[in-house]
Design an enzyme around this catalytic site. Structure first.
Site, mmCIF file in Angstrom:
data_model
loop_
_atom_site.group_PDB
_atom_site.id
_atom_site.type_symbol
_atom_site.label_atom_id
_atom_site.label_comp_id
_atom_site.label_asym_id
_atom_site.label_seq_id
_atom_site.Cartn_x
_atom_site.Cartn_y
_atom_site.Cartn_z
ATOM 1 N N ASN A 146 49.022 -38.978 -52.098
ATOM 2 C CA ASN A 146 48.206 -40.047 -51.526
ATOM 3 C C ASN A 146 48.195 -41.279 -52.443
ATOM 4 O O ASN A 146 47.626 -41.248 -53.533
ATOM 5 C CB ASN A 146 46.795 -39.484 -51.322
ATOM 6 C CG ASN A 146 45.857 -40.458 -50.640
ATOM 7 O OD1 ASN A 146 45.915 -41.656 -50.862
ATOM 8 N ND2 ASN A 146 44.972 -39.922 -49.808
ATOM 9 N N ASP A 160 40.714 -32.885 -55.147
ATOM 10 C CA ASP A 160 40.511 -32.524 -53.755
ATOM 11 C C ASP A 160 39.182 -33.139 -53.337
ATOM 12 O O ASP A 160 38.179 -33.002 -54.036
ATOM 13 C CB ASP A 160 40.495 -31.003 -53.573
ATOM 14 C CG ASP A 160 40.676 -30.634 -52.111
ATOM 15 O OD1 ASP A 160 41.628 -31.147 -51.481
ATOM 16 O OD2 ASP A 160 39.873 -29.851 -51.575
ATOM 17 N N ASP A 211 37.322 -44.112 -45.208
ATOM 18 C CA ASP A 211 36.602 -45.268 -45.754
ATOM 19 C C ASP A 211 36.007 -46.210 -44.702
ATOM 20 O O ASP A 211 34.895 -46.709 -44.899
ATOM 21 C CB ASP A 211 37.502 -46.061 -46.714
ATOM 22 C CG ASP A 211 37.657 -45.372 -48.063
ATOM 23 O OD1 ASP A 211 36.857 -44.473 -48.371
ATOM 24 O OD2 ASP A 211 38.585 -45.748 -48.815
ATOM 25 N N LYS A 252 34.650 -50.055 -55.015
ATOM 26 C CA LYS A 252 34.637 -48.664 -54.518
ATOM 27 C C LYS A 252 34.680 -47.700 -55.702
ATOM 28 O O LYS A 252 33.901 -46.751 -55.779
ATOM 29 C CB LYS A 252 35.825 -48.405 -53.585
ATOM 30 C CG LYS A 252 35.848 -46.944 -53.081
ATOM 31 C CD LYS A 252 37.067 -46.556 -52.263
ATOM 32 C CE LYS A 252 37.114 -45.040 -52.082
ATOM 33 N NZ LYS A 252 38.344 -44.552 -51.441
ATOM 34 N N HIS A 273 32.726 -41.202 -55.241
ATOM 35 C CA HIS A 273 32.898 -39.806 -55.648
ATOM 36 C C HIS A 273 34.067 -39.654 -56.627
ATOM 37 O O HIS A 273 33.949 -39.035 -57.671
ATOM 38 C CB HIS A 273 33.113 -38.959 -54.385
ATOM 39 C CG HIS A 273 34.197 -39.476 -53.470
ATOM 40 N ND1 HIS A 273 34.234 -40.781 -53.039
ATOM 41 C CD2 HIS A 273 35.298 -38.878 -52.934
ATOM 42 C CE1 HIS A 273 35.305 -40.952 -52.265
ATOM 43 N NE2 HIS A 273 35.960 -39.813 -52.189
ATOM 44 N N ARG A 274 35.221 -40.254 -56.285
ATOM 45 C CA ARG A 274 36.390 -40.117 -57.159
ATOM 46 C C ARG A 274 36.169 -40.871 -58.462
ATOM 47 O O ARG A 274 36.505 -40.371 -59.540
ATOM 48 C CB ARG A 274 37.654 -40.628 -56.450
ATOM 49 C CG ARG A 274 38.936 -40.518 -57.294
ATOM 50 C CD ARG A 274 40.205 -40.686 -56.490
ATOM 51 N NE ARG A 274 40.281 -39.672 -55.458
ATOM 52 C CZ ARG A 274 39.937 -39.881 -54.188
ATOM 53 N NH1 ARG A 274 39.542 -41.073 -53.777
ATOM 54 N NH2 ARG A 274 39.974 -38.904 -53.319
HETATM 55 P P1 ITT Z 1 46.664 -34.968 -51.821
HETATM 56 O O1 ITT Z 1 46.097 -33.635 -51.459
HETATM 57 O O2 ITT Z 1 48.153 -35.006 -51.851
HETATM 58 O O3 ITT Z 1 46.083 -35.513 -53.085
HETATM 59 P P2 ITT Z 1 45.246 -35.853 -49.450
HETATM 60 O O4 ITT Z 1 45.114 -37.183 -48.794
HETATM 61 O O5 ITT Z 1 45.628 -34.696 -48.607
HETATM 62 O O6 ITT Z 1 46.241 -36.044 -50.686
HETATM 63 P P3 ITT Z 1 42.666 -34.585 -49.945
HETATM 64 O O7 ITT Z 1 43.131 -33.266 -49.459
HETATM 65 O O8 ITT Z 1 41.833 -34.599 -51.172
HETATM 66 O O9 ITT Z 1 43.911 -35.555 -50.222
HETATM 67 O O10 ITT Z 1 41.903 -35.415 -48.866
HETATM 68 C C1 ITT Z 1 41.135 -34.822 -47.888
HETATM 69 C C2 ITT Z 1 40.833 -35.803 -46.816
HETATM 70 O O11 ITT Z 1 39.783 -36.654 -47.239
HETATM 71 C C3 ITT Z 1 41.983 -36.705 -46.389
HETATM 72 O O12 ITT Z 1 41.878 -36.827 -44.979
HETATM 73 C C4 ITT Z 1 41.703 -38.019 -47.072
HETATM 74 O O13 ITT Z 1 42.161 -39.120 -46.320
HETATM 75 C C5 ITT Z 1 40.179 -38.002 -47.149
HETATM 76 N N1 ITT Z 1 39.716 -38.681 -48.352
HETATM 77 C C6 ITT Z 1 39.830 -38.244 -49.635
HETATM 78 N N2 ITT Z 1 39.328 -39.142 -50.485
HETATM 79 C C7 ITT Z 1 38.883 -40.174 -49.730
HETATM 80 C C8 ITT Z 1 38.283 -41.410 -50.022
HETATM 81 O O14 ITT Z 1 38.058 -41.799 -51.266
HETATM 82 N N3 ITT Z 1 37.961 -42.218 -49.008
HETATM 83 C C9 ITT Z 1 38.200 -41.849 -47.734
HETATM 84 N N4 ITT Z 1 38.782 -40.723 -47.372
HETATM 85 C C10 ITT Z 1 39.120 -39.877 -48.360
HETATM 86 NA NA NA Z 2 45.596 -32.701 -49.810
#
Ligand code: ITT
Ligand code: NA
Length: 215
Positions: free
Chosen positions: A9, A62, A177, A195, A200-201
């Site tokens: 991502n 995650d 977002d 942001k 959270h991140r």
């Molecule tokens: P990786 O696992 O490869 O890191 P991913 O996008 O699949 O990428 P996650 O499993 O952590 O990452 O994400 C879970 C979901 O939450 C996914 O649909 C993201 O778009 C969303 N998400 C995660 N962090 C976010 C944020 O800061 N703002 C908005 N949506 C977020």
């Molecule tokens: Na993921």
């Protein structure tokens, strides 16, 4: 020593680089996401696998959106639900159920194959906005654990931020977002710096960066 931030991502890596400038590079590797109802297990499993593959220190994160009035839906299934139902429909479901209180949560997992027993615990910076701690913030302030299932230890750092589900606004950020509002602005309306300062991140990254600097 170099550090790989393992994610597919682009949005995550942009945010991470603001905290971790020196020697951190993205490893675009899609580690196995186990089916689990907590982000900790998913992140810890992913970090171990990514470390085996990369052969150097790794961080994975995650994250998920938790709608409080929908029992935390989509939570650890946020990625699957984004791909199937879609962000706008998640927003509509929450608004129609009048369940708009929500929080984002992030669990960052670090693995370098070594034990962490001798390393100092991360210092929590507490609530930087000076507001009352609610459930999400209390979670964010909790002590982070070292998970040592099997033989490869993983260090976890968590962050959370409370907000409200609204009709989509803004085109920054990624994922959920546009439907997540905090202090009158959606995360997609904020620039990356703002942001990061509250997200959270960002909170998990700040704790990790403090700890990593000591290491
Ligand atoms: P990786 O696992 O490869 O890191 P991913 O996008 O699949 O990428 P996650 O499993 O952590 O990452 O994400 C879970 C979901 O939450 C996914 O649909 C993201 O778009 C969303 N998400 C995660 N962090 C976010 C944020 O800061 N703002 C908005 N949506 C977020
Ligand atoms: Na993921």
């Amino acid at each position: 020593m170099s550090l790989r931030y393992v994610t597919t991502n682009e949005g995550k890596i942009r945010e991470a680089l603001e905290y971790l400038d020196s020697g951190v590079t993205q490893l675009d590797y899609d580690y196995t996401e186990i089916q689990a109802d907590d982000l900790e297990s998913v992140a810890a499993f992913g970090a171990r696998e990514a470390f085996r593959v990369a052969g150097e220190p790794v961080v994975v994160d995650d994250a998920g959106l938790f709608v409080d009035g929908l029992d935390g839906f989509p939570g650890p299934y946020s990625s699957y639900v984004e791909d199937t139902l879609g962000v706008e429909r998640v927003g509509r479901v929450a608004r129609e159920a009048d369940a708009t209180r929500a929080h984002f949560r992030c669990v960052l997992a670090y693995c370098d194959g070594e034990d962490f027993a001798a390393t100092p615990e991360p210092v929590d910076r507490g609530d930087r906005r000076g507001q009352d701690l609610d459930a999400a913030d209390r979670d964010s302030a909790a002590t982070d654990d070292t998970v040592a299932e099997g033989d490869v230890p993983v260090k976890l750092f968590t962050g959370a931020v409370p907000g409200r589900i609204v009709e989509p606004r803004g085109d920054g950020g990624f994922g959920y977002d546009p439907i997540f509002e905090h202090d009158g602005e959606t995360f997609a309306e904020m620039d990356a710096e703002r942001k990061n300062a509250i997200s959270h991140r960002g909170r998990a990254l700040a704790k990790f960066a403090d700890w990593y600097a000591e290491r």
